[in-house]
Enzyme design. Sequence first.
Site, short mmCIF file in Angstrom:
data_model
loop_
_atom_site.label_atom_id
_atom_site.label_comp_id
_atom_site.label_asym_id
_atom_site.label_seq_id
_atom_site.Cartn_x
_atom_site.Cartn_y
_atom_site.Cartn_z
N SER A 169 0.84 -1.19 0.00
CA SER A 169 0.00 0.00 0.00
C SER A 169 0.88 1.25 0.00
O SER A 169 1.73 1.41 -0.88
CB SER A 169 -0.96 -0.06 1.19
N ASP A 381 -8.58 -5.21 -6.02
CA ASP A 381 -8.23 -4.29 -4.93
C ASP A 381 -9.31 -3.23 -4.81
O ASP A 381 -9.50 -2.42 -5.72
CB ASP A 381 -6.86 -3.66 -5.23
N HIS A 420 -7.07 -5.61 -1.32
CA HIS A 420 -5.94 -4.73 -1.01
C HIS A 420 -4.94 -5.37 -0.05
O HIS A 420 -5.25 -5.57 1.13
CB HIS A 420 -6.47 -3.42 -0.41
#
Length: 485
Positions: A169, A381, A420
């Site tokens: 991330s 995601d 994610h």
Amino acid sequence: MKHFGILALAGLATAKPLQGRATQPIISCTSLSAPTVDGAVVTSINATQQDAHCAVDVYLTHGTAADNVHILTWLPTEWNGRYEGTGGSGAVAGGSSSSLSNPVAAGYAAGTTNAGLPSSSDGAAWANDTQLRTNFAYLSVHEMTLVGKALTKQYYGQEPVYSYWNGCSTGGRQGNMEVQRYPTDYQGVYAASPAINYDRFQVAQLWPFVVQTVEGEFVPKCVLTALTNAAIAACDGDDGGKDGLISNPNTCNFDAASLVGQASNCSESPTLTARQAKIFKSIAHGPVDTSGNKLFSGIPLGTPLGTLASTSPPSLMTSWVKNFVLREPNFNLSTVTYETFPKIFQQSIDMYHNFSGTSNTDLSSFQSAGGKLLSWHGFSDSIIGGNGSVQYRVDVQNTMGGAAKVDEFFRLFMAPGVDHCSGGYGAVPEDPFNALVAWVENGTAPDTLAAKGSSGFTRNLCRYPLQLKYTGSGDINAAASWTCV
Ligand SMILES: *[C@@H]1O[C@H](CO)[C@@H](O)[C@H](O)[C@H]1NC(C)=O
Ligand SMILES: *[C@@H]1O[C@H](CO)[C@@H](O)[C@H](O)[C@H]1NC(C)=O
Ligand SMILES: *[C@@H]1O[C@H](CO)[C@@H](O)[C@H](O)[C@H]1NC(C)=O
Ligand SMILES: *[C@@H]1O[C@H](CO)[C@@H](O)[C@H](O)[C@H]1NC(C)=O
Ligand SMILES: *[C@@H]1O[C@H](CO)[C@@H](O)[C@H](O)[C@H]1NC(C)=O
Ligand SMILES: *[C@@H]1O[C@H](CO)[C@@H](O)[C@H](O)[C@H]1NC(C)=O
Ligand SMILES: *[C@@H]1O[C@H](CO)[C@@H](O)[C@H](O)[C@H]1NC(C)=O
């Protein structure tokens, strides 16, 4: 608000020790002295011996900015010769010792930094501060790495033999930024679900909100889910095997309009309307300017839309537009139109592209230094649309001589159906960090990444631009029944 932090930490890969190498300290932990860092003043160092590692807190500041950056470095008593930098999530650069325990248990010296940022889940608290924006964008991770390497030199009598980055991330973006700005900091960079294209993706992820505001309907979540499931059903078989996953959403020919008038299977909205189909299509296509030119990747078909297409999009993105781009904390996002959206998008590029966009495509310095970049991104995601990584990789290919040339030092693995950093129905890479270590240290470039779905099925994820295809025989749940084409 969706919490990035937990998801991002779950995506952090753990590491195994380097065979046959264990170096011991040559001085005591408490005798470590403050390293010097060009452009900064180290204000304090506090080294404390813990059970099996030396924990070092270094604080530094930059001139008149009066920022107070905390750098944590943990140095194991039995060292494997390597340094591991670990990253943050959302608007947090890092700074929690929890990300150091796994690397240190595996024998790595490891570091993390808070970049001097006040606690703020969406960055609003430091959006106006030039020094803190710089720290977050690129500077602090670099300084942390210099400090970490200097401390290993003092403690063990040598700098790390190998240095690795490990992040997901925002942590993924930080790894890409190191590759782009400080190409000799790390020989290996593991960047999962990276928040690259920072100037653009943050605004692009608000497109679902804008479309629904302008079109006058927030599509009920169950209708969005029904449409996502219909897209999966329509394209599941494109790869030769019906496994509940779309291998390549970019070649999926699904038109929500074909379902208009059919049952939505949703009590709030029993029949799918033309407007709902139009909204879904527009979200999947991605933001456009007033002439219809595409501004950024859309959200790949198969991605759950409950977060990005909700009436309250993630605060990281709304805060970006309000606090970082427009500098109007009370800006009303419901006033954004198809005319003003492209202007905000462009303003974000003008202000931040070269500063924190993290999408420089000339990686030649990293390549010639021998660096390796291993990236993967879930194609489902639901926070940072997976296609941003495809878009970046294609741009790098265009700059650097094509897919085969780029594969020599940068490999991207798209993970169908993965959310994610982890989660989702798809197969999540099991040990990607060690695949990177083997690539750097043994030259074994990963062709595939072993991955497992939560229901137990396995896949060997393909390196882009290859994609999974069922061989036509064998257990559909077994990786061996699939190939990369
Ligand atoms: C140094 O670190 C130790 C362990 O975290 C802590 O207990 C101690 O208070 C710190 N000392 C100073 C001067 O910050
Ligand atoms: C940042 O600047 C804007 C525009 O001047 C102001 O409205 C906002 O309150 C400031 N934010 C903080 C956290 O000081
Ligand atoms: C609603 O459910 C039926 C039966 O499961 C299915 O055939 C249909 O495609 C669904 N409709 C949508 C819009 O997903
Ligand atoms: C994904 O990126 C590729 C490469 O830039 C592009 O061709 C494709 O249209 C993108 N897909 C979406 C859904 O935007
Ligand atoms: C935000 O803008 C919308 C559209 O103009 C308006 O309906 C709404 O009342 C505004 N909200 C606030 C809090 O001003
Ligand atoms: C970014 O930097 C490049 C090279 O200096 C320049 O050509 C480009 O216009 C800049 N882009 C923006 C949006 O400032
Ligand atoms: C490199 O190869 C050797 C010999 O096959 C093996 O023992 C070692 O574990 C490998 N190292 C890594 C990091 O994979």
